[in-house]
Design an enzyme around this catalytic site. Structure first.
Site, mmCIF file in Angstrom:
data_model
loop_
_atom_site.group_PDB
_atom_site.id
_atom_site.type_symbol
_atom_site.label_atom_id
_atom_site.label_comp_id
_atom_site.label_asym_id
_atom_site.label_seq_id
_atom_site.Cartn_x
_atom_site.Cartn_y
_atom_site.Cartn_z
ATOM 1 N N GLY A 154 0.840 -1.203 0.000
ATOM 2 C CA GLY A 154 0.000 0.000 0.000
ATOM 3 C C GLY A 154 0.869 1.246 0.000
ATOM 4 N N ASP A 173 0.515 -4.105 11.323
ATOM 5 C CA ASP A 173 0.642 -5.371 10.586
ATOM 6 C C ASP A 173 -0.320 -6.406 11.171
ATOM 7 O OD1 ASP A 173 3.356 -6.739 8.885
ATOM 8 O OD2 ASP A 173 1.604 -7.893 9.541
ATOM 9 N N TYR A 215 -2.057 -19.378 -3.743
ATOM 10 C CA TYR A 215 -2.768 -18.116 -3.443
ATOM 11 C C TYR A 215 -4.275 -18.385 -3.385
ATOM 12 C CZ TYR A 215 -5.363 -13.933 -4.716
ATOM 13 O OH TYR A 215 -6.309 -12.942 -4.762
ATOM 14 N N LYS A 271 -7.121 -18.289 -0.133
ATOM 15 C CA LYS A 271 -8.396 -17.547 -0.153
ATOM 16 C C LYS A 271 -9.565 -18.486 0.166
ATOM 17 C CE LYS A 271 -7.091 -13.339 -1.291
ATOM 18 N NZ LYS A 271 -7.414 -12.143 -0.491
ATOM 19 N N SER A 302 -11.393 -14.368 -4.119
ATOM 20 C CA SER A 302 -10.841 -14.338 -5.470
ATOM 21 C C SER A 302 -11.430 -15.415 -6.358
ATOM 22 C CB SER A 302 -9.324 -14.544 -5.394
ATOM 23 O OG SER A 302 -8.790 -14.789 -6.675
ATOM 24 N N ASN A 308 -10.752 -10.194 -12.444
ATOM 25 C CA ASN A 308 -9.505 -9.438 -12.616
ATOM 26 C C ASN A 308 -9.698 -7.939 -12.405
ATOM 27 O OD1 ASN A 308 -9.081 -12.105 -13.818
ATOM 28 N ND2 ASN A 308 -7.079 -11.255 -14.344
HETATM 29 C C1 WQD Z 1 -4.247 -11.877 -17.130
HETATM 30 C C2 WQD Z 1 -3.963 -12.432 -18.513
HETATM 31 C C3 WQD Z 1 -2.012 -13.816 -18.570
HETATM 32 C C4 WQD Z 1 0.756 -10.522 -17.631
HETATM 33 C C5 WQD Z 1 -4.785 -12.551 -11.422
HETATM 34 C C6 WQD Z 1 -3.835 -12.897 -10.310
HETATM 35 C C7 WQD Z 1 -4.271 -12.379 -9.036
HETATM 36 C C8 WQD Z 1 -5.720 -12.656 -8.767
HETATM 37 C C9 WQD Z 1 -6.521 -13.084 -9.993
HETATM 38 C C10 WQD Z 1 -7.242 -11.418 -7.411
HETATM 39 C C11 WQD Z 1 -3.530 -13.887 -18.489
HETATM 40 C C12 WQD Z 1 -1.801 -12.545 -19.411
HETATM 41 C C13 WQD Z 1 -0.384 -11.255 -17.884
HETATM 42 C C14 WQD Z 1 1.732 -10.372 -18.640
HETATM 43 C C15 WQD Z 1 0.381 -11.686 -20.118
HETATM 44 N N1 WQD Z 1 -6.271 -11.448 -8.327
HETATM 45 N N2 WQD Z 1 -0.569 -11.816 -19.115
HETATM 46 N N3 WQD Z 1 1.498 -10.956 -19.851
HETATM 47 O O1 WQD Z 1 -3.444 -14.454 -14.016
HETATM 48 O O2 WQD Z 1 -5.833 -13.845 -14.575
HETATM 49 O O3 WQD Z 1 -4.949 -13.656 -12.270
HETATM 50 O O4 WQD Z 1 -6.064 -12.208 -10.998
HETATM 51 O O5 WQD Z 1 -7.646 -12.307 -6.764
HETATM 52 O O6 WQD Z 1 -4.030 -10.986 -9.140
HETATM 53 O O7 WQD Z 1 -3.765 -14.277 -10.165
HETATM 54 O O8 WQD Z 1 -4.211 -12.055 -14.040
HETATM 55 O O9 WQD Z 1 -3.229 -10.038 -14.993
HETATM 56 O O10 WQD Z 1 -1.675 -11.926 -14.301
HETATM 57 O O11 WQD Z 1 -3.127 -12.194 -16.305
HETATM 58 O O12 WQD Z 1 0.190 -12.229 -21.229
HETATM 59 O O13 WQD Z 1 2.808 -9.710 -18.464
HETATM 60 O O14 WQD Z 1 -2.880 -11.697 -19.091
HETATM 61 O O15 WQD Z 1 -1.452 -14.953 -19.212
HETATM 62 O O16 WQD Z 1 -4.039 -14.512 -19.648
HETATM 63 P P1 WQD Z 1 -4.602 -13.579 -13.799
HETATM 64 P P2 WQD Z 1 -2.981 -11.482 -14.872
#
Ligand code: WQD
Length: 325
Positions: A36, A51, A140, A144, A116, A169
């Site tokens: 944060g 914390d 992760y 959750k 999540s 997301n």
């Molecule tokens: C999105 C898409 C990647 C980065 C996240 C996290 C976590 C959780 C759920 C809340 C995917 C692609 C990503 C990059 C890429 N949050 N990508 N290049 O994996 O769906 O999950 O949301 O609970 O924050 O687990 O999100 O943004 O990492 O990826 O191609 O540099 O973008 O493969 O298809 P994700 P992400």
């Protein structure tokens, strides 16, 4: 209401605090500032640096008297959780137990928990609704889901009513431009694309283009943080009105691919945004989209700001200014 927002200086937490303040609530933020930012805090709120691993200090804060708490303090990098599960066990699980025990001692009845879509794991069907099997693919998501199980027991045994909000997301920035803190070392797609647009990184690596999707790249359900924040207020109102716990998805119900996000960003920013196709990221499902029908039915909530233009434009407004563009 007097509300304690744990993790309220974070990217999502600050948007949640802003919405509760706008709705007339009194907000106190507890945050250790590990991710944060102080620049995300608002003058109307009280800030306590602390914390969740310091149980005695946490109990002292809660004893100040709050009607409810919102728990957004967790580590959230799915990939890292597979390399350092112990870090996620301590902070996400033990930290939450400290919070719940503090809530019992202080007589706090309502808890809104940042859960999540990662609790679902590989989709068995789409869109994913709340009846979908919960078989997390990463540690992760496991933490959750475990916390959701603790919450059910604390409801049964201690009468704490909770709302577990399964975010898809999270993306975008405050449509009124009131929040400007950039995530440090982001791994999520939208901030990565924004950093490439702002020249803060050389390119976007696209993790695979051989998925069974519209253009071969990963499809996700991006939900604007303002929509998420409104969902938290609606969930808190539900808890107070019905005194009944609930678990709901917060998603836009629409899917966007990596290349669709990059194309939209190139159009809106006018920047080249170099992108390179690389191998798949382990654990990534091809497509994840939410059903948000239960949130609509129980909370009267639907996403309003989660179209690709608003997601990208509100993000670019923040990154552009930070980069002096
Ligand atoms: C999105 C898409 C990647 C980065 C996240 C996290 C976590 C959780 C759920 C809340 C995917 C692609 C990503 C990059 C890429 N949050 N990508 N290049 O994996 O769906 O999950 O949301 O609970 O924050 O687990 O999100 O943004 O990492 O990826 O191609 O540099 O973008 O493969 O298809 P994700 P992400």
């Amino acid at each position: 209401m007097k509300i304690l927002v744990i993790g309220g200086a974070g990217y999502i937490g600050s948007h949640v605090c802003r919405e509760f303040l706008d709705q007339g609530h009194q907000v106190t933020v507890l945050d250790n500032l590990s991710s944060g930012l102080e620049e995300n805090l608002f003058p109307e709120e009280t800030f306590i640096k602390g914390d969740i691993m310091d149980a005695p200090a946490l109990e002292r804060v809660m004893a100040q008297g709050f009607d409810a708490l919102i728990h957004l303090a967790a580590f959230k990098a799915a990939g890292e959780s597979m390399l350092k599960p112990e870090k996620y066990s301590v902070n996400n699980i033990s930290g939450t137990i400290n919070i719940l025990n503090g809530a019992c001692a202080a007589g706090i009845k309502y808890v809104v928990f940042s859960s999540s879509a990662a609790t679902y794991g590989e989709p068995k069907y789409l869109p994913i609704d709340e009846n979908h099997p919960t078989e997390p693919e990463n540690y992760y998501g496991f933490t959750k889901l475990e916390i959701e199980r603790f919450l059910k027991w604390y409801d049964k045994l201690k009468g704490i009513k909770f709302a577990a909000l399964r975010y898809f997301n999270a993306a975008g920035y405050d449509v009124k431009g009131r929040i400007t803190g950039l995530e440090r070392n982001p791994a999520n797609l939208l901030p990565v694309v924004m950093e490439a647009a702002a020249g803060m990184r050389s390119e976007v690596q696209v993790f695979g283009n051989d998925y069974d999707t519209i253009d071969g790249t990963g499809v996700r359900d991006y939900i604007h943080v303002n929509d998420l924040a409104v969902g938290h207020v609606a969930a808190m109102d539900y808890l107070v009105k019905h005194n009944q716990s609930l678990t709901v998805n917060l998603g836009s119900e629409s899917g966007l691919s990596v290349l669709q996000i990059i194309d939209a960003a190139r159009k809106i920013t006018g920047r080249p945004i170099p992108a390179k196709i690389v191998g798949r990221r382990p654990g990534d499902p091809a497509k994840l989209t939410a059903s948000a029908q239960l949130a609509k039915e129980l909370l009267g909530w639907t996403a309003r700001y989660s179209d690709v233009d608003t997601l990208v434009r509100t993000s670019w407004e923040v990154y552009r200014k930070k980069a002096g563009l």
